[in-house]
Design a protein around this motif. Structure first.
Motif, PDB file in Angstrom:
ATOM      1  N   VAL A 186       0.837  -1.203   0.000  1.00 55.02           N
ATOM      2  CA  VAL A 186       0.000   0.000   0.000  1.00 55.02           C
ATOM      3  C   VAL A 186       0.870   1.251   0.000  1.00 55.02           C
ATOM      4  O   VAL A 186       0.663   2.181  -0.798  1.00 55.02           O
ATOM      5  CB  VAL A 186      -0.945   0.007   1.224  1.00 55.02           C
ATOM      6  N   HIS A 187       1.853   1.296   0.895  1.00 59.04           N
ATOM      7  CA  HIS A 187       2.721   2.476   0.988  1.00 59.04           C
ATOM      8  C   HIS A 187       3.543   2.656  -0.292  1.00 59.04           C
ATOM      9  O   HIS A 187       3.757   3.784  -0.759  1.00 59.04           O
ATOM     10  CB  HIS A 187       3.635   2.352   2.204  1.00 59.04           C
ATOM     11  N   GLU A 188       4.002   1.536  -0.868  1.00 61.20           N
ATOM     12  CA  GLU A 188       4.762   1.600  -2.115  1.00 61.20           C
ATOM     13  C   GLU A 188       3.927   2.198  -3.240  1.00 61.20           C
ATOM     14  O   GLU A 188       4.385   3.099  -3.969  1.00 61.20           O
ATOM     15  CB  GLU A 188       5.229   0.195  -2.495  1.00 61.20           C
ATOM     16  N   GLU A 189       2.692   1.706  -3.386  1.00 60.01           N
ATOM     17  CA  GLU A 189       1.827   2.197  -4.456  1.00 60.01           C
ATOM     18  C   GLU A 189       1.418   3.648  -4.224  1.00 60.01           C
ATOM     19  O   GLU A 189       1.287   4.424  -5.179  1.00 60.01           O
ATOM     20  CB  GLU A 189       0.581   1.305  -4.577  1.00 60.01           C
ATOM     21  N   LEU A 190       1.231   4.014  -2.964  1.00 59.02           N
ATOM     22  CA  LEU A 190       0.853   5.397  -2.664  1.00 59.02           C
ATOM     23  C   LEU A 190       1.976   6.361  -3.033  1.00 59.02           C
ATOM     24  O   LEU A 190       1.726   7.442  -3.591  1.00 59.02           O
ATOM     25  CB  LEU A 190       0.499   5.527  -1.179  1.00 59.02           C
ATOM     26  N   GLU A 195       4.270  10.425  -6.925  1.00 65.14           N
ATOM     27  CA  GLU A 195       5.278  10.776  -7.938  1.00 65.14           C
ATOM     28  C   GLU A 195       4.633  10.991  -9.306  1.00 65.14           C
ATOM     29  O   GLU A 195       4.995  11.917 -10.038  1.00 65.14           O
ATOM     30  CB  GLU A 195       6.321   9.664  -8.021  1.00 65.14           C
ATOM     31  N   ALA A 196       3.654  10.136  -9.653  1.00 67.53           N
ATOM     32  CA  ALA A 196       2.995  10.257 -10.948  1.00 67.53           C
ATOM     33  C   ALA A 196       2.185  11.546 -11.037  1.00 67.53           C
ATOM     34  O   ALA A 196       2.185  12.237 -12.064  1.00 67.53           O
ATOM     35  CB  ALA A 196       2.093   9.044 -11.192  1.00 67.53           C
ATOM     36  N   VAL A 197       1.503  11.899  -9.947  1.00 65.33           N
ATOM     37  CA  VAL A 197       0.725  13.142  -9.921  1.00 65.33           C
ATOM     38  C   VAL A 197       1.662  14.338 -10.042  1.00 65.33           C
ATOM     39  O   VAL A 197       1.392  15.293 -10.786  1.00 65.33           O
ATOM     40  CB  VAL A 197      -0.110  13.219  -8.629  1.00 65.33           C
ATOM     41  N   ALA A 198       2.782  14.295  -9.321  1.00 63.53           N
ATOM     42  CA  ALA A 198       3.743  15.403  -9.363  1.00 63.53           C
ATOM     43  C   ALA A 198       4.361  15.569 -10.744  1.00 63.53           C
ATOM     44  O   ALA A 198       4.709  16.683 -11.146  1.00 63.53           O
ATOM     45  CB  ALA A 198       4.835  15.176  -8.323  1.00 63.53           C
ATOM     46  N   SER A 199       4.468  14.467 -11.481  1.00 64.28           N
ATOM     47  CA  SER A 199       5.078  14.536 -12.812  1.00 64.28           C
ATOM     48  C   SER A 199       4.171  15.207 -13.831  1.00 64.28           C
ATOM     49  O   SER A 199       4.626  15.615 -14.902  1.00 64.28           O
ATOM     50  CB  SER A 199       5.426  13.128 -13.305  1.00 64.28           C
ATOM     51  N   GLY A 200       2.875  15.288 -13.525  1.00 70.80           N
ATOM     52  CA  GLY A 200       1.935  15.888 -14.461  1.00 70.80           C
ATOM     53  C   GLY A 200       1.478  14.945 -15.557  1.00 70.80           C
ATOM     54  O   GLY A 200       0.728  15.346 -16.459  1.00 70.80           O
ATOM     55  N   ASP A 201       1.901  13.678 -15.488  1.00 72.58           N
ATOM     56  CA  ASP A 201       1.508  12.673 -16.483  1.00 72.58           C
ATOM     57  C   ASP A 201       0.176  12.072 -16.046  1.00 72.58           C
ATOM     58  O   ASP A 201       0.129  11.193 -15.184  1.00 72.58           O
ATOM     59  CB  ASP A 201       2.589  11.593 -16.582  1.00 72.58           C
ATOM     60  N   ARG A 202      -0.906  12.547 -16.654  1.00 75.47           N
ATOM     61  CA  ARG A 202      -2.239  12.136 -16.219  1.00 75.47           C
ATOM     62  C   ARG A 202      -2.482  10.648 -16.455  1.00 75.47           C
ATOM     63  O   ARG A 202      -3.105   9.978 -15.631  1.00 75.47           O
ATOM     64  CB  ARG A 202      -3.294  12.963 -16.954  1.00 75.47           C
TER      65      ARG A 202
END
Length: 287
Positions: A186-190, A195-202
């Motif tokens: 859970v913590h790994e996926e969170l 990181e994905a949200v911060a990258s801006g890659d929707r």
């Protein structure tokens, strides 16, 4: 002439739907519908049936079951107009399937408890699938688990499908050794979602969001919880609290600070909790 009142009511319903789909004087909206266009309504009505069951509201449940039945009759009417199948064929097919899958009731087989019934049901389903694919004689080996699961979850909501996949994969041995491994995942996926949200890659963020939700479903399975019931309960509680916040502010939330909104939210939570405690048998109303 149909003498049974229930069959007569069903015949009337079929006639009403056929009239709505009549090109000469029928309803323009109903005439525009196709199997594909009605998919959202089928899902919506099924969820509303489930909601009525959870609420224990018989009047609402009867109404929502009627709306769900309408979807079945309407789909059958559309197919009958195209000479593909009809409601009679649907009913006959369902009746035959129920008899075939309940040999302990109709064919003298033994089934001492619900677990035995479920095992027999799944075995018969697997045999039917093999026969449909024409592979029973050529390939006696069962289909891979992933293929069977793909077919099983195709028509399920994503949350229910995730639980089905999780349970079946775990039963096949694809499982953590302890709950600690689930929490670690859970913590790994969170973190990957952050990181994905911060990258801006929707697109990437969408994928990582799915991974987080799927891992939380695994948490639910390990703890014996129902994620659908849990989320449905959260939805109900949120709306109940939100309605009280709206009432306290006269229905106007615009321009309010988050601090003020949070204060009203906490007050609503406390009031609901106090009311629930007061309703418990033996509760002290002055406590």
């Amino acid at each position: 002439m149909v003498s049974d009142p229930t069959l007569a009511a069903l015949a009337d319903l079929i006639a009403v739907v056929a009239r709505l789909r009549d090109p000469e004087g029928g309803c323009p909206w109903d005439l525009e519908q196709t199997h594909a266009s009605l998919v959202p309504y089928v899902l919506e009505e099924a969820h509303e049936v489930a909601d009525a069951i959870r609420r224990g509201d018989d009047r609402h449940l009867a109404e929502e079951l009627g709306d769900l039945l309408l979807q079945v009759v309407l789909h059958a009417q559309i197919a009958a107009e195209e000479r593909r199948f009809d409601l009679k064929g649907i009913a006959e097919g369902l009746g035959a399937k129920l008899v075939r899958r309940h040999p302990h009731v109709f064919a003298g087989a033994e089934a001492t408890d619900s677990a035995a019934v479920k095992a027999s049901w799944e075995a018969i389903k697997a045999q039917e699938a093999a026969e449909r694919q024409g592979s029973a004689a050529a390939d006696p080996l069962p289909s891979p688990l992933s293929d069977r699961l793909a077919g099983k979850v195709r028509g399920q909501p994503a949350l229910a499908g995730a639980m089905t996949i999780s349970r079946k994969a775990a039963a096949a041995g694809f499982e953590w050794e302890a709950m600690a491994g689930v929490w670690e995942k859970v913590h790994e996926e969170l973190e990957e979602l952050k990181e994905a949200v911060a990258s801006g890659d929707r697109v990437h963020a969408q994928e990582e969001l799915g991974d987080v939700l799927f891992t939380l479903v695994n948490v639910a399975r390990w703890c014996g919880l129902d994620p659908e019931e849990g989320l449905a309960g959260t939805n109900r509680r949120f709306l109940e609290r939100f309605s009280r916040v709206e009432a306290a502010l006269g229905g106007d939330l615009q321009g309010r600070s988050i601090r003020e909104l949070e204060q009203h939210w906490q007050q609503a939570k406390a009031a609901i909790r106090a009311e629930a405690q007061a309703e418990q048998p033996g509760a002290d109303p002055t406590a």
